[in-house]
Design a protein around this motif. Structure first.
Motif, PDB file in Angstrom:
ATOM      1  N   SER A  55      -1.844  -0.060  10.426  1.00  0.00           N
ATOM      2  CA  SER A  55      -1.743   1.156  11.234  1.00  0.00           C
ATOM      3  C   SER A  55      -0.768   2.188  10.687  1.00  0.00           C
ATOM      4  O   SER A  55      -0.732   3.310  11.178  1.00  0.00           O
ATOM      5  N   HIS A  56       0.010   1.814   9.684  1.00  0.00           N
ATOM      6  CA  HIS A  56       1.070   2.712   9.222  1.00  0.00           C
ATOM      7  C   HIS A  56       0.561   3.583   8.070  1.00  0.00           C
ATOM      8  O   HIS A  56       0.480   3.132   6.927  1.00  0.00           O
TER       9      HIS A  56
ATOM     10  N   ARG B  66       9.726   6.350   2.007  1.00  0.00           N
ATOM     11  CA  ARG B  66       8.533   6.214   2.841  1.00  0.00           C
ATOM     12  C   ARG B  66       7.599   5.143   2.291  1.00  0.00           C
ATOM     13  O   ARG B  66       6.971   4.404   3.039  1.00  0.00           O
TER      14      ARG B  66
ATOM     15  N   THR C  18       2.440  -4.037   3.151  1.00  0.00           N
ATOM     16  CA  THR C  18       3.673  -4.808   3.282  1.00  0.00           C
ATOM     17  C   THR C  18       3.476  -6.175   2.638  1.00  0.00           C
ATOM     18  O   THR C  18       2.641  -6.958   3.095  1.00  0.00           O
TER      19      THR C  18
ATOM     20  N   ALA D  59       0.175   1.944   4.451  1.00  0.00           N
ATOM     21  CA  ALA D  59       1.270   1.095   3.979  1.00  0.00           C
ATOM     22  C   ALA D  59       0.806  -0.333   3.744  1.00  0.00           C
ATOM     23  O   ALA D  59       0.083  -0.915   4.556  1.00  0.00           O
TER      24      ALA D  59
ATOM     25  N   ASP E 165      -0.648  -5.551   9.430  1.00  0.00           N
ATOM     26  CA  ASP E 165      -0.555  -4.271  10.124  1.00  0.00           C
ATOM     27  C   ASP E 165      -1.166  -3.185   9.233  1.00  0.00           C
ATOM     28  O   ASP E 165      -0.645  -2.884   8.163  1.00  0.00           O
TER      29      ASP E 165
ATOM     30  N   SER F 189       0.152   0.767  -1.907  1.00  0.00           N
ATOM     31  CA  SER F 189      -0.106   1.652  -0.773  1.00  0.00           C
ATOM     32  C   SER F 189      -0.925   2.863  -1.189  1.00  0.00           C
ATOM     33  O   SER F 189      -1.754   3.359  -0.409  1.00  0.00           O
TER      34      SER F 189
END
Length: 705
Positions: free
Chosen positions: A499-500, A437, A477, A475, A497, A468
């Motif tokens: 949103s994760h 994850r 990246t 998250a 991003d 993270s």
């Protein structure tokens, strides 16, 4: 009187008639084929660019890479020298090229049937293609208009284009185009670029020996490159000179006078650690954009100052004979520094992104994340006691158990037994899922010993996981390219991003609580930099790998050290050289960033586990842990000792839990403020070290106990 009969004429042979028909059909087909060929050549001729257009067309894609401050850190792709008109190209260069590449260049029509026949014969004799039948004109057609795929369709189009080029341009123009556009290796297109790259001067000054070297490169630029294999380049140049003598381009005396062995090459420019980053980032362009021809300006996340600091930190702290790697990520995933080894010139292998090594106790991040998500709290009590799971009996590195402890204490001092019990409680598959994850892309085993880091991981993935956590469970990246432009037009812009969500914010906050305790009072004390730090050490069995990963002020950095052959390194622990390199990098890297406090306050672990000064600042326990051992896959080793051996006589025993400290270090709120950078800025410094004994790092645990 009877009339005499004339003799009957002999019947015609049916085979004769068939042969005549077949010849007629073949002749007709030949006429049609010739007509089709003529039409194809005519059409191709009409579509060809002009000579001036071909002179100005690009030879390949040029890429300039910019750092985050806009400075150019590297230029890749083709390099171009000065365009040399035919009359300025040395005769030895023209003759060398014609002799070795296409000795009937002046007489054929673009395709050489004799050369093709010779190539086919060589294929028949040797069982494989050993020489090509392409003329200089065909090579020009391939380099300018086609790809290098060895397919019949491409060869047919190449032949059509070659015939068309011969109709459009003179032989001198074709040779001029060829010598100014053909690839000679090392990113050099054209003889002038090649001459400047290999010999340091323009092509109009080429000697016979130098021309022979350059002419010999066309066959296999990477194999015969003087900078890659000088011996192969010299040998190939000898073949070229011999061929020139055979064709009459030079005399025997000139061939003998050519001193190929005495040629002096321009030394290659030294490549620094920035290339580790560009080697990782630039291949991503194939996915990010479709542009394959136009020159590109690539803008990246790399911070030149941080990169220099990272390079210095690794080289200054890596053990002798070992390698080191470092990755630093900003809070949005931007890669600010990347070091893949101690020297890019001697080894381009990127240990930061490619190497897969055991992380040791750094992997406990995922064990405790799974436990916290399952409902545990840092203050929860758990019993540190001997444990056996499926025949595996882990032991603490201190070789003793302390009874009931909090999770905070167990994490700060990296207790293996507690990690094993937590893994068994939440499920080893759950821990593996947590690792995946958080971005671990390598296979994670589910043997009980996996909680101690027996699965191979990449430094990039581990650094991403810690980032993270520092990003409150969202998250992160990693990325290296922010935007790409061509001819002033932006064709790609990176979008972050956010949103994760990987875990709830409170889980990430509790994990940060444990991580900062490990730095302030546990195995990662060498990583203190005078401001809040959260991190974790990792050490594998026999000190083969040392890790430190942590974050502070929005910057997450991971460090790995070890040998490429995985041989042990005496004294290597995550809390020593890796933590020291981490601190050496992070101090200047965060100097201009505001001090950021974590959401959770620093809480000291229980006094009962480590009651004296020596526990905080003293000797590491170098004794080998006992109990059943496991291999790299976490499988029990049957030959491991079943009972605990005697401790070495010179090994200091751990203080029993009920022993009160004689003169404990005063670990109060004032001490915490100094470590974390709270309060008076003038007091932002690491905790004071006791005068005696001399400060020595606390040993991290081993993964395969």
């Amino acid at each position: 009187m009877a009339r005499a009969r004339s003799p009957k004429s002999a019947p015609k042979s049916p085979w004769r008639r068939r042969i005549v028909i077949a010849i007629g059909v073949l002749a007709g087909l030949a006429v049609l084929a010739f007509a089709a060929l003529a039409i194809a050549v005519y059409v191709a001729r009409a579509q060809l660019p002009s000579f001036d257009q071909l002179k100005s067309s690009p030879n390949g894609q040029m890429i300039r890479v910019h750092a985050s401050d806009g400075s150019v850190i590297v230029s890749l792709g083709p390099s171009y020298g000065q365009w040399l008109p035919y009359d300025r190209i040395p005769a030895v260069m023209r003759d060398a090229t014609i002799s070795v590449e296409d000795r009937r260049f002046r007489s054929h029509l673009g395709v050489d049937p004799i050369g093709v026949a010779r190539s086919v014969k060589a294929r028949y004799d040797r069982g494989r293609w050993t020489q090509g039948g392409s003329t200089i004109t065909q090579q020009l057609a391939r380099n300018v208009f086609l790809s290098s795929q060895k397919k019949f369709g491409r060869k047919f189009r190449e032949a059509i284009l070659a015939l068309a080029i011969e109709r459009a341009f003179t032989k001198d123009q074709i040779l001029e185009l060829y010598l100014n556009k053909v690839y000679y290796g090392g990113g050099a297109y054209g003889i002038d670029a090649a001459s400047r790259k290999f010999f340091g001067h323009g092509a109009d000054e080429l000697s016979l020996a130098e021309a022979a070297v350059i002419a010999g490169l066309v066959k296999a630029p990477s194999n015969y490159s003087p900078t890659a294999d000088a011996e192969a380049a010299v040998g190939r140049a000898g073949v070229v000179i011999a061929t020139m003598k055979e064709t009459g381009a030079i005399s025997a005396a000139q061939a003998d006078a050519a001193d190929v062995q005495g040629l002096k090459l321009v030394p290659e420019a030294r490549q620094n650690s920035v290339r580790y980053f560009t080697d990782w980032a630039l291949p991503q362009l194939d996915v990010l954009i479709d542009e394959q021809q136009a020159p590109l300006e690539v803008w990246t996340t790399l911070d030149p100052s941080m990169q220099r600091q990272a390079d210095t930190a690794i080289r200054a702290n890596v053990p002798k004979g070992a390698q080191g790697a470092l990755i630093s990520l900003d809070r949005d995933g931007a890669v600010r520094a990347m070091v893949g080894g101690t020297d890019y010139v001697s080894s381009i292998y990127n240990r930061a992104t490619q190497a897969q090594r055991q992380p040791g106790s750094a992997f406990k991040l995922f064990v405790y994340l799974a436990a916290l998500e399952a409902g545990h709290k840092p203050e929860d009590s758990i019993v540190d006691e001997p444990v056996t799971i499926d025949g595996w009996s882990p032991r603490n590195d201190s070789r003793h158990n302390s009874g009931p402890v909090t999770l905070r204490t167990a994490f700060a001092y990296s207790l293996n037994t507690v990690a094993a019990k937590l893994g068994q409680e939440v499920g080893f598959a759950t821990v593996a899922d947590m690792a995946r994850r958080f971005g671990i892309t390598t296979p994670v085993n589910t043997h009980p010993s996996m909680v101690l880091g027996t699965s191979d991981v990449r430094l990039l993935d581990m650094t991403r996981a810690f980032a993270s956590v520092g990003n409150k469970g969202v998250a992160v990246t990693p990325y290296g390219i922010t935007r790409v432009t061509t001819n002033g037009e932006t064709i790609y812009t990176h979008e972050v991003d956010r949103s994760h969500v990987l875990v709830a914010p409170y889980v990430a906050a509790q994990m940060t609580d444990l991580l900062q305790t490990a730095v302030n009072t546990g195995t990662g004390r060498a990583a203190q930099i005078g401001r809040p730090v959260a991190g974790k050490t990792g050490t594998t069995s026999s000190s083969k790998d040392g890790w430190f990963l942590g974050f502070s002020s929005g910057l997450t950095t991971g460090v790995w050290m070890g040998r490429d052959n995985a041989r042990p390194i005496a004294g290597l622990h995550g809390g020593t050289a890796p933590a020291q390199a981490w601190a050496a990098f992070m101090r200047p890297a965060t100097a201009n960033r505001p001090i950021e406090q974590f959401e959770t306050q620093v809480t000291l672990p229980e006094w009962q586990l480590e009651p004296d000064e020596e526990s905080y600042y003293g000797d590491p326990d170098n004794g080998m842990a006992t109990g059943q051992m496991v291999d790299g896959d976490g499988n029990p080793i049957a030959t491991a000792p079943a009972t605990e051996p005697e401790e070495p006589a010179n090994e200091p025993r751990a203080t029993p839990p009920d022993t009160a400290p004689a003169t404990p270090q005063q670990l109060d709120q004032d001490w915490i403020d100094r470590v974390t950078g709270r309060g008076d800025p003038s007091r932002q410094q690491p905790a004071p070290q006791p005068r005696t004994p001399a400060p020595r790092p606390l040993q991290d645990d081993r993964p395969t106990q």
